[in-house]
Design a protein around this motif. Structure first.
Motif, PDB file in Angstrom:
ATOM      1  N   LEU A  50       0.831  -1.211   0.000  1.00 58.47           N
ATOM      2  CA  LEU A  50       0.000   0.000   0.000  1.00 58.47           C
ATOM      3  C   LEU A  50       0.862   1.257   0.000  1.00 58.47           C
ATOM      4  CD1 LEU A  50      -2.805  -1.092   2.498  1.00 58.47           C
ATOM      5  CD2 LEU A  50      -2.987  -0.861   0.010  1.00 58.47           C
ATOM      6  N   ASN A  51       1.992   1.197   0.685  1.00 57.69           N
ATOM      7  CA  ASN A  51       2.926   2.326   0.671  1.00 57.69           C
ATOM      8  C   ASN A  51       3.435   2.590  -0.739  1.00 57.69           C
ATOM      9  OD1 ASN A  51       3.434   3.899   2.935  1.00 57.69           O
ATOM     10  ND2 ASN A  51       4.654   2.317   3.935  1.00 57.69           N
ATOM     11  N   LEU A  52       3.762   1.515  -1.442  1.00 57.58           N
ATOM     12  CA  LEU A  52       4.245   1.635  -2.813  1.00 57.58           C
ATOM     13  C   LEU A  52       3.184   2.265  -3.703  1.00 57.58           C
ATOM     14  CD1 LEU A  52       6.251   1.035  -5.117  1.00 57.58           C
ATOM     15  CD2 LEU A  52       5.248  -1.261  -5.252  1.00 57.58           C
ATOM     16  N   LEU A  53       1.940   1.789  -3.570  1.00 57.38           N
ATOM     17  CA  LEU A  53       0.850   2.317  -4.402  1.00 57.38           C
ATOM     18  C   LEU A  53       0.572   3.786  -4.075  1.00 57.38           C
ATOM     19  CD1 LEU A  53      -1.705  -0.650  -4.437  1.00 57.38           C
ATOM     20  CD2 LEU A  53       0.014  -0.039  -6.161  1.00 57.38           C
ATOM     21  N   TYR A  54       0.652   4.136  -2.797  1.00 60.01           N
ATOM     22  CA  TYR A  54       0.420   5.531  -2.408  1.00 60.01           C
ATOM     23  C   TYR A  54       1.492   6.436  -3.034  1.00 60.01           C
ATOM     24  CZ  TYR A  54      -0.352   9.679   0.460  1.00 60.01           C
ATOM     25  OH  TYR A  54      -0.603  10.968   0.880  1.00 60.01           O
ATOM     26  N   GLN A  65       3.008  10.444  -7.169  1.00 59.19           N
ATOM     27  CA  GLN A  65       3.843  10.748  -8.329  1.00 59.19           C
ATOM     28  C   GLN A  65       2.987  10.981  -9.570  1.00 59.19           C
ATOM     29  OE1 GLN A  65       6.631   7.641  -9.259  1.00 59.19           O
ATOM     30  NE2 GLN A  65       7.175   8.518 -11.245  1.00 59.19           N
ATOM     31  N   THR A  66       2.007  10.106  -9.752  1.00 57.01           N
ATOM     32  CA  THR A  66       1.135  10.205 -10.926  1.00 57.01           C
ATOM     33  C   THR A  66       0.304  11.488 -10.891  1.00 57.01           C
ATOM     34  OG1 THR A  66       0.996   7.805 -10.990  1.00 57.01           O
ATOM     35  CG2 THR A  66      -0.647   9.021 -12.256  1.00 57.01           C
ATOM     36  N   LYS A  67      -0.171  11.846  -9.713  1.00 50.85           N
ATOM     37  CA  LYS A  67      -1.016  13.035  -9.579  1.00 50.85           C
ATOM     38  C   LYS A  67      -0.222  14.319  -9.829  1.00 50.85           C
ATOM     39  CE  LYS A  67      -4.297  15.161  -6.375  1.00 50.85           C
ATOM     40  NZ  LYS A  67      -3.666  16.501  -6.364  1.00 50.85           N
ATOM     41  N   ASP A 106      -7.551  13.845  -5.264  1.00 48.33           N
ATOM     42  CA  ASP A 106      -7.294  13.877  -3.813  1.00 48.33           C
ATOM     43  C   ASP A 106      -8.028  12.763  -3.071  1.00 48.33           C
ATOM     44  OD1 ASP A 106      -5.598  16.025  -4.029  1.00 48.33           O
ATOM     45  OD2 ASP A 106      -7.145  17.535  -3.603  1.00 48.33           O
ATOM     46  N   SER A 107      -9.201  12.415  -3.575  1.00 47.53           N
ATOM     47  CA  SER A 107      -9.964  11.352  -2.901  1.00 47.53           C
ATOM     48  C   SER A 107      -9.245  10.015  -2.999  1.00 47.53           C
ATOM     49  CB  SER A 107     -11.369  11.241  -3.500  1.00 47.53           C
ATOM     50  OG  SER A 107     -11.323  10.687  -4.806  1.00 47.53           O
ATOM     51  N   ASP A 108      -8.526   9.797  -4.096  1.00 47.17           N
ATOM     52  CA  ASP A 108      -7.769   8.552  -4.257  1.00 47.17           C
ATOM     53  C   ASP A 108      -6.617   8.481  -3.261  1.00 47.17           C
ATOM     54  OD1 ASP A 108      -9.375   7.717  -6.421  1.00 47.17           O
ATOM     55  OD2 ASP A 108      -8.199   8.970  -7.784  1.00 47.17           O
ATOM     56  N   ARG A 124      -6.024   6.007   3.937  1.00 53.27           N
ATOM     57  CA  ARG A 124      -6.853   5.350   4.947  1.00 53.27           C
ATOM     58  C   ARG A 124      -6.690   3.837   4.900  1.00 53.27           C
ATOM     59  NH1 ARG A 124     -10.483   6.983   8.615  1.00 53.27           N
ATOM     60  NH2 ARG A 124      -8.750   8.474   8.807  1.00 53.27           N
ATOM     61  N   ALA A 125      -6.506   3.269   3.714  1.00 54.69           N
ATOM     62  CA  ALA A 125      -6.276   1.821   3.609  1.00 54.69           C
ATOM     63  C   ALA A 125      -5.018   1.433   4.379  1.00 54.69           C
ATOM     64  CB  ALA A 125      -6.149   1.408   2.143  1.00 54.69           C
ATOM     65  N   PHE A 126      -3.957   2.220   4.190  1.00 54.70           N
ATOM     66  CA  PHE A 126      -2.709   1.945   4.915  1.00 54.70           C
ATOM     67  C   PHE A 126      -2.918   2.111   6.421  1.00 54.70           C
ATOM     68  CE2 PHE A 126       1.147   3.463   6.988  1.00 54.70           C
ATOM     69  CZ  PHE A 126       2.051   2.468   6.649  1.00 54.70           C
ATOM     70  N   GLU A 127      -3.618   3.171   6.830  1.00 60.12           N
ATOM     71  CA  GLU A 127      -3.849   3.427   8.260  1.00 60.12           C
ATOM     72  C   GLU A 127      -4.665   2.317   8.909  1.00 60.12           C
ATOM     73  OE1 GLU A 127      -3.889   8.342   8.067  1.00 60.12           O
ATOM     74  OE2 GLU A 127      -5.764   7.204   8.118  1.00 60.12           O
TER      75      GLU A 127
END
Length: 390
Positions: free
Chosen positions: A87-91, A96-98, A303-305, A311-314
């Motif tokens: 999840l850290n990697l995806l975040y 970066q993408t945003k 921003d919602s993503d 929140r998924a990571f938390e």
């Protein structure tokens, strides 16, 4: 005075039988290591031993349960740690993408990363230990998450094991709790975040034990409603306009407190009143898929993503901390159980086991007594006992 032969023989028989019995008992004690060979020899002691054996057997089962809980919770902790890393990697990739200007094919490539990571996350969510699904709760052998819908299908109860007469712990977790997100997304979709609502209404929101009602009108837009919520309830809620994978927009609500649940409904007939379920809560897997689908469709994350992935990571970290606390309690029980087991076995040994050194001394003493008895008889009659018996 001359002792009659029949009296002498009776005395000899009595003493001979007693000493032989003592020698036999001590021989049996030494060979078996047990004080008592049957209930009739000492009923209270035997029943005490039986009670102690029952306690020892129960403690042995508790110890096996503790070992099972220790093993499964340790594996779950390791598993959740790997999920945190993913999840850290995806975040980081979403940030970066945003923040970069990318070509559609680049967005699609990042979407593929999300898809491959999702497959890995699904494998971990459906992982097994010893044939049991670690996130299937009490179902044990039922696969927790559907591979197509990513919905949780297994037991709504965790699998608990007893570690003492009055203490039990979760050894296999419920996947819906472990991977559940306290994020609500409206089923109502809007073509633009700036267009006014068609019909006003009231959102009924429950965060933990707190209930709030938020009125919206047909002079407001989705963006206006988000501003109202963030301005008035920032200590309780965070609201975002969330673009859906199909290009429409929805309202996303998330409690500030990672540990609190949220439920949202609208029964007022307004634009958010869509029927049975006005708002839904995706799990971690569905959240990853939602963002991956947007990227695969060459859409930029918003921003919602970021809020959803954060929140998924938390939530995974929160669940992992709970597992860590539970695991610590389980490990701390080991010395207590071992000490209790040593104490019970000592009590049993004190009652049941013979003192071999004392038994050997007693055997020697009885043997000497027997030899002395034979000499006394022989001296009294001036003949060997064999001759006397003739």
């Amino acid at each position: 005075m001359k002792v009659p032969d029949n009296i002498l023989f009776s005395i000899f028989q009595e003493q001979d039988a007693r000493i032989r019995k003592n020698l036999s008992d001590k021989t049996l004690e030494i060979s078996t290591g047990r004080k008592y060979q049957g209930i009739s020899e000492d009923p209270p002691a035997t029943y005490n031993v039986l009670d102690l054996k029952k306690e020892i057997a129960q403690l042995s089962q508790y110890s096996k349960n503790r070992l099972f809980a220790d093993t499964s919770l340790s594996y779950i902790d390791l598993n959740l740690g790997k999920i945190e890393d993913s999840l850290n990697l995806l975040y980081a990739k979403t940030v970066q993408t945003k923040n970069q200007i990318l070509q559609p094919n680049q967005l699609v490539a990042i979407g593929e990363l999300f898809s491959s990571t999702l497959r890995s996350l699904l494998d971990r969510a459906n992982d097994q230990l010893g044939g049991n699904y670690i996130f299937g709760g009490a179902s044990l052998t039922q696969k927790p998450f559907d591979e197509n819908t990513l919905e949780y299908k297994a037991s709504k109860e965790s699998f608990k094991v007893w570690l003492s007469d009055n203490y039990k712990v979760d050894a296999l977790l419920r996947g819906d709790e472990t991977f559940g997100l306290n994020v609500s997304i409206s089923n109502a979709k809007f073509s633009s975040p700036d267009t006014n609502f068609t019909t006003g209404g009231t959102l009924n929101i429950k965060v933990g034990a707190t209930n709030i009602s938020i009125i919206y009108s047909n002079t407001q837009s989705l963006k206006d409603l988000v501003d109202v919520i963030n301005s008035n309830y920032s200590n309780l809620l965070s609201a975002k306009v969330s673009q859906n994978p199909d290009g429409t927009y929805s309202l996303m609500l998330m409690p500030v407190d990672v540990s609190k649940d949220i439920s949202v409904s609208d029964t007022s007939g307004g634009d958010f009143d869509t029927g049975a379920t006005d708002f839904y809560s995706p799990n971690v897997l569905q959240a990853v898929k939602r963002i991956g689908d947007k990227l695969s469709g060459a859409m930029y994350p918003d921003d919602s993503d970021l809020m959803l992935l954060q929140r998924a990571f938390e939530r995974i970290s929160f669940r992992r901390s709970q597992v860590g606390s539970l695991l610590s309690q389980v490990k701390n029980l080991q010395p207590t159980q071992e000490s209790l087991g040593d104490n019970l076995n000592k009590q049993k040994s004190d009652i049941e086991d013979a003192d071999l050194s004392q038994s050997i001394m007693d055997y020697t003493r009885y043997k000497l007594a027997y030899e002395a008895l034979m000499r006394i008889i022989a001296d009294q009659k001036d003949m060997s006992i064999l001759r006397y018996l003739k």
